[in-house]
Write an enzyme that holds these catalytic residues in place. Sequence first.
Site, PDB file in Angstrom:
ATOM      1  N   GLU A  54      32.119  16.441  35.025  1.00 55.16           N
ATOM      2  CA  GLU A  54      32.075  17.043  36.652  1.00 55.16           C
ATOM      3  C   GLU A  54      32.640  15.929  36.784  1.00 55.16           C
ATOM      4  OE1 GLU A  54      30.227  20.454  40.045  1.00 55.16           O
ATOM      5  OE2 GLU A  54      28.865  18.485  39.224  1.00 55.16           O
ATOM      6  N   GLU A 105      23.906  21.420  35.394  1.00 50.57           N
ATOM      7  CA  GLU A 105      24.151  22.812  35.398  1.00 50.57           C
ATOM      8  C   GLU A 105      24.485  23.484  33.964  1.00 50.57           C
ATOM      9  OE1 GLU A 105      27.310  22.636  38.635  1.00 50.57           O
ATOM     10  OE2 GLU A 105      25.868  21.285  37.869  1.00 50.57           O
ATOM     11  N   HIS A 136      16.967  23.333  41.251  1.00 48.57           N
ATOM     12  CA  HIS A 136      18.660  23.446  41.453  1.00 48.57           C
ATOM     13  C   HIS A 136      19.691  23.938  40.966  1.00 48.57           C
ATOM     14  CE1 HIS A 136      22.228  21.203  44.122  1.00 48.57           C
ATOM     15  NE2 HIS A 136      21.858  21.114  42.930  1.00 48.57           N
ATOM     16  N   GLU A 137      19.410  23.397  39.134  1.00 47.57           N
ATOM     17  CA  GLU A 137      19.795  23.704  38.616  1.00 47.57           C
ATOM     18  C   GLU A 137      20.010  25.148  38.128  1.00 47.57           C
ATOM     19  OE1 GLU A 137      22.308  21.325  37.990  1.00 47.57           O
ATOM     20  OE2 GLU A 137      21.326  19.766  39.392  1.00 47.57           O
ATOM     21  N   GLU A 159      27.135  23.871  45.684  1.00 50.53           N
ATOM     22  CA  GLU A 159      26.205  23.079  45.902  1.00 50.53           C
ATOM     23  C   GLU A 159      25.615  23.301  47.034  1.00 50.53           C
ATOM     24  OE1 GLU A 159      26.008  20.385  43.790  1.00 50.53           O
ATOM     25  OE2 GLU A 159      27.177  20.590  42.689  1.00 50.53           O
TER      26      GLU A 159
END
Length: 867
Positions: A133, A283, A314-315, A337
């Site tokens: 990313e 992720e 979160h992931e 995000e």
Amino acid sequence: MPGENLTREEARLRARLLTVDAYDVALDLRSAVGPGAGPRTFRSVTTIRFRCAEPGAASFADLVAPSVTAVSLNGRELDPGAVFDGARIVLEDLAAENVLTVDAQCAYSRTGEGLHRFADPEDGEVYLYTQYEPADARRVFANFEQPDLKAPFTFSVTAPASWTVLSNGEQDGESEPVAADATAATWRFVPTRPISTYITAVVAGPYHVVRDHYSRTFDDGTVLEIPLGALCRKGLARHFDADDIFTVTKQGLDFFHDHFDYPYPFGKYDQAFVPEYNIGAMENPGCVTFREEFVFRGKVTQASYERRANVILHEMAHMWFGDLVTMQWWDDLWLKESFADFMGAFSLAEATRFTNGWVTFANNRKSWAYRADQLPSTHPVTADIHDLEDAKLNFDGITYAKGASVLKQLVAYAGRDAFLEGARRYFKRHAYGNTRLADLLSVLEETSGRDMAAWSRSWLQTAGVNSLTPLATYDAADRITELAILQEAPESHPELRPHRVAVGLYRRREAGGALERYARAEADVTGPRTVVGELAGVERPELILVNDDDLTYCKIRFDDASLATLRQHLGDLTDPLARALCWSALWNLTRDGLMPTRDYLDLVRCFAGAESDIGVLQMVQEWAIGALVYYAAPARREESGRELAQSALSELRQATPGSGHQLAWARFLARLATTESDLQLLRGLLDGSAKIDGLDVDQELRWAFLGTLAARGAADESVLDAELARDDTASGRRHHTRCLTSRPSAAVKAGAWASVVDSDALSNALAEATIAGFDQPGQRELLAPFAPRYFEVIERVWRERSIEIAMAVVRGLFPALQDDRRTLQATDAWLAAHPDAAPALRRLVLEARDDLARALSAQLCDEAAAR
């Protein structure tokens, strides 16, 4: 390289022209092991099947590689030298249906971008992982590197037969021996669902692997089975608490299945903790990667376990927000995000043992957002991302933490049920597709009945942070006649927003008692002044807390009486969230130059020792270090540091033996120690001649103590080398590098500077450690000669180095410790003389300038308090 910085317009044109049907990627990674001189490369063969809406048109594929061996388009062999420029492959005369095959030699990375190669100093073993990313998959295989050209991927990997090899998909049968090489095998993986290039992944090496399993039976009787894996380097296996990782993983999967009504769509769920990782985690569907510092080598506080759990969740949220449904371009990065940051805190608080997750969010994550939103580079949550360099810098506190805070406000505004139902419709409507802001707003309007366009204009499409201040009047009987909330905005971003807030009134029922909430009201704040009618007639409070329960995103201000109460009774606040909000507000007052730094440090000395929430305590300690280093009046800095160190030592000796609080105070003291008695204590704790009951001076704490001793000139190279011999591991070498470059020597500083500015020999992790050691608060005079050199080299660094390393150098070596007007003037002079410098580089310098200007303003406030 030419063409490496893809623009939004180029991506839009290519997306209108092309539809990608499938990738087949074959990587040969045998070159990662064995002897080799110079840069190593690996073979990458990619076949892409795609359609073109305008037969006869031209386009390009992306590839960043040292060389290309062969290119074939629809059976035509193309001349690599003619069509490949180092970053793009020109594709002319496309057919309606096309097959492109690219055979290339790609480079292993030492910067954490692309396919990173790490050799473990403990045993010589080699570990590989990918990190892409926003656009580094093109460093590993040829592709169309933009998020809206999704496709299924089929990977095969040839590597040493003894390795573990993973990708996004499950392994397709057993690995197959390579006929001509008895030491190698080939792994093949089942095709993925349609995903974007930046979330494809390969992890390969002799990883330590732990397996588990998750099962879910849905209401209709359908059973979902998800194989789970957790991986780390063999050298960390003895520290690897996979059981806790799996516990949080299963809790998260249960939570998201309960609330999203869409089964996890990517088969297996592996989580790899990898070395020299630039970020917290990534992720990649089915193959999530994390920085290996989340495998704790020594004792840490519960805040560290909470942080890891939050990152895991979160992931996991990204599997839906980002992987299943992906933003069309990086403008809408927040669509993944912000949601993952919000859902991480949401699930943490409701599904795990970390029930105070929203306290940490209010105190930690929002602090990141408030800082980012006051920089000159602030931007709306939905940003204007022109190109990939813009995108790289937009993984910031606004896109993550402000966006998550705004979503928390949205839940208060639209209602929790409406918000979650909107998410469910969003997944079902756009599964495996790409979206923009309007796609999300439309489902939220359906489920909430609210005008999402107006809400979006205020919250998502404007920048800046509002301040909310209470204003109360009282009658002769000490009852509120009117309580109003005043809303302000900075001149640069004058938007006044609608806020759904709770206002809490607090008082002590008896002298010396707890400061408790006795009244609360919710209100919709609009415009510059809003009256909270519900609180009229209530008895006078000692503290008025605007944004109680942290429903909105704002800077909290206090009236004079409330601020006076906090100065005397902050520690008497019994509610941990209310206390965290007050600590955060007091820190913002200090950063804004509205409270003298000495007053904030006095509050830390008086009340931090009573802080029960370990995460809040550690955040307060971090702020205290920042206040001391950057915001304290220079004439008082040394004295303030000694006072804070004395307080830290007192709290350390009083803390419960073996507790997380004891460990936090030990680390805090280590960062503050300057006097001979404090340094002697650190030496004694290292050699065993001193002891604090319950304090385990493990290897990580040893390095923390040695870092301070080295920076103070109290630990020389021989001492540090002896410690490395004791801990000659990857972590030990990073600590050793940091400590070596911390030493107060002109020659040491010159060598450290040259190693990161003039050479690219260091890996990303060792460059990071070198920069951290170079910049020591107690060495301002020693570092002064490097200030002018900084402005001489940053353009060259930006031009010649990878963006990850360039960002680290530009941020980390800015002369922030040369905190006077001359540095500010030098920064302004560079900005004026370089109007055409890369926008991303100018942004980093502007942000550093703003931090410096803020520090000078806070110092003036602190100086004025002495007069």
